[in-house]
Design an enzyme around this catalytic site. Sequence first.
Site, PDB file in Angstrom:
ATOM      1  N   CYS A 190      41.462  41.131  29.704  1.00 59.16           N
ATOM      2  CA  CYS A 190      40.845  40.544  28.506  1.00 59.16           C
ATOM      3  C   CYS A 190      39.942  41.504  27.747  1.00 59.16           C
ATOM      4  O   CYS A 190      40.236  41.847  26.607  1.00 59.16           O
ATOM      5  CB  CYS A 190      40.072  39.292  28.897  1.00 59.16           C
ATOM      6  SG  CYS A 190      41.081  38.119  29.785  1.00 59.16           S
TER       7      CYS A 190
HETATM    8  C1  UGA Z   1      36.513  37.428  30.706  1.00 58.58           C
HETATM    9  C2  UGA Z   1      35.420  36.497  30.184  1.00 58.58           C
HETATM   10  O1  UGA Z   1      34.289  36.526  31.068  1.00 58.58           O
HETATM   11  C3  UGA Z   1      35.933  35.062  30.061  1.00 58.58           C
HETATM   12  O2  UGA Z   1      34.939  34.245  29.485  1.00 58.58           O
HETATM   13  C4  UGA Z   1      37.183  35.063  29.160  1.00 58.58           C
HETATM   14  O3  UGA Z   1      37.752  33.766  29.051  1.00 58.58           O
HETATM   15  C5  UGA Z   1      38.231  35.989  29.765  1.00 58.58           C
HETATM   16  O4  UGA Z   1      37.675  37.309  29.866  1.00 58.58           O
HETATM   17  C6  UGA Z   1      39.452  35.976  28.870  1.00 58.58           C
HETATM   18  O5  UGA Z   1      39.348  36.434  27.735  1.00 58.58           O
HETATM   19  O6  UGA Z   1      40.462  35.425  29.268  1.00 58.58           O
HETATM   20  P1  UGA Z   1      37.492  38.017  33.144  1.00 58.58           P
HETATM   21  O7  UGA Z   1      38.190  39.154  32.462  1.00 58.58           O
HETATM   22  O8  UGA Z   1      38.233  37.147  34.075  1.00 58.58           O
HETATM   23  O9  UGA Z   1      36.835  37.024  32.049  1.00 58.58           O
HETATM   24  O10 UGA Z   1      36.315  38.645  34.014  1.00 58.58           O
HETATM   25  P2  UGA Z   1      34.747  38.871  33.903  1.00 58.58           P
HETATM   26  O11 UGA Z   1      34.108  38.169  35.024  1.00 58.58           O
HETATM   27  O12 UGA Z   1      34.242  38.602  32.559  1.00 58.58           O
HETATM   28  O13 UGA Z   1      34.659  40.432  34.212  1.00 58.58           O
HETATM   29  C7  UGA Z   1      35.346  41.389  33.401  1.00 58.58           C
HETATM   30  C8  UGA Z   1      35.024  42.795  33.841  1.00 58.58           C
HETATM   31  O14 UGA Z   1      33.666  43.127  33.528  1.00 58.58           O
HETATM   32  C9  UGA Z   1      35.152  43.044  35.349  1.00 58.58           C
HETATM   33  O15 UGA Z   1      35.761  44.299  35.561  1.00 58.58           O
HETATM   34  C10 UGA Z   1      33.717  43.057  35.858  1.00 58.58           C
HETATM   35  O16 UGA Z   1      33.549  43.861  37.000  1.00 58.58           O
HETATM   36  C11 UGA Z   1      33.019  43.673  34.661  1.00 58.58           C
HETATM   37  N1  UGA Z   1      31.579  43.321  34.584  1.00 58.58           N
HETATM   38  C12 UGA Z   1      31.196  42.035  34.394  1.00 58.58           C
HETATM   39  C13 UGA Z   1      30.620  44.328  34.674  1.00 58.58           C
HETATM   40  O17 UGA Z   1      30.963  45.536  34.834  1.00 58.58           O
HETATM   41  N2  UGA Z   1      29.297  43.998  34.546  1.00 58.58           N
HETATM   42  C14 UGA Z   1      28.883  42.709  34.351  1.00 58.58           C
HETATM   43  O18 UGA Z   1      27.662  42.476  34.242  1.00 58.58           O
HETATM   44  C15 UGA Z   1      29.863  41.712  34.286  1.00 58.58           C
END
Ligand code: UGA
Length: 442
Positions: free
Chosen positions: A270
């Site tokens: 995403c």
């Molecule tokens: C993300 C959004 O959080 C959802 O709200 C959205 O619906 C989704 O994309 C989508 O567009 O379908 P997702 O990709 O499943 O969800 O995962 P996240 O939990 O958001 O994490 C994404 C990435 O960011 C991961 O690699 C995580 O490790 C990284 N991350 C997250 C960080 O490096 N730091 C943070 O503080 C949070």
Amino acid sequence: MNLSVIGGTGYVGLTAAVCLASKGHLVFCVGRNEEKVSKINMGIPIIYEENLEKLLNDALEKKKLVATTNLKDAVKESDVSFICVGTQSMEDGSIDLGQVEGASVEIGQALGEKEGYHVVTVKSTVVPGTTEDFVVPILERFSGKKAGVDFGVCVNPEFLREGRAIRDFLFPKDTGIVIGALDERSSSFLLEIFKEFDGEIMETSLRCAEMVKYARNAYLAKDISFANEIANICQKIGVDYLEVRKGMEMDVRIGKGRFLDAGVGFGGSCFPKDVQALVSKSVQSEIKPRMLEATLKVNEEQPFMAVRLTKQVLGALRGKKIAVLGMAFKPGTDDMREAPSVRIVNALLSEGAEVAVYDPIALNSARKIFGDKVIYKKRVAEALNKADACVIATEWKEFAEPSIYNNMRGRVIIDGRRVLDPRKLPQGFIYHAIGFPKAVKT
Ligand code: UGA
């Protein structure tokens, strides 16, 4: 209501299908791949997601879910259809609308043969304007009918996080529900469906609903890149980013629970794709997307910080045995799309290191990417055995247990996700992390 989910064998589609069925709707889960369709009908979820298997089997038992390859019949027998097909990136970063186009053509043909009103809902992530300027004309052309008269159109973006998608869908309290609609009649159908869910509902235009999805993901991705940039500065000037973050969070305008975990960067299907697509859309709209471009740039470079730290501590990497812990782009999933681990492993290999990889559930995904270039280990202890160093690339809980590192040879730990507290490590380790002031010897 009777509902059809087009792309129902995919990640978003299957999640939506089982959750909607759990609310008592009859859901036709439409997929192209016969094998996947028959597995779903047998109660075998084809992707891993917490609680998915149970909800799927409950729905099948209650005869509330039918997987099928027959899109036409599904649309004809339902009141609302949700388009949940994939929108991958093209080479220039814009989104590939091929699957949306295919689904729209077939839905249009079905609408042409269908008696009565039907609402077509776009759930796939598409850049603002796509539904009005691309989907609606196709639906009208292939049905011979008029949007807003013979059929309704909505946009209902998904805000699911991988690993907790079922919870996010069923309890949208934290995310709300956004319904973009062509007219009141269209939105009345979605309002009827989503009144069963506990979350604030926003009604808006089709274009705005599409933009909300991109703006949210870009905002969150920007926070992560911001955190990473601050963490990189902290490291250089000798302060601990975690302390700085604590201080930042005391300001209510920043607050706790933000996307401010610094580390090896964001991955997944995403954030990288959506920010890139918004960049393309901005450029097309003659807006220079400076923040969005910087968000991507910081993120591209961040995995290499972990490799740089490894070299700082170990020196040249040629011939060194390095374990990379965590392949998935985040815990709770086996998804490695755009995972920072891929860049880390490839960089280590190009420096001449011998790489062993471990992940509790993503090893099969890793095999598809690295082939025989790395060694795959089914247990974390095996990956760490006699390693000169390890790099933590995903914050799986088991990596926070200090005793797993005991059988390393070199005892160098590079923590790309800040999962370990160096004070809890036994003596004799060298610990370094992104956003950590300097390597410490325990
Ligand atoms: C993300 C959004 O959080 C959802 O709200 C959205 O619906 C989704 O994309 C989508 O567009 O379908 P997702 O990709 O499943 O969800 O995962 P996240 O939990 O958001 O994490 C994404 C990435 O960011 C991961 O690699 C995580 O490790 C990284 N991350 C997250 C960080 O490096 N730091 C943070 O503080 C949070």
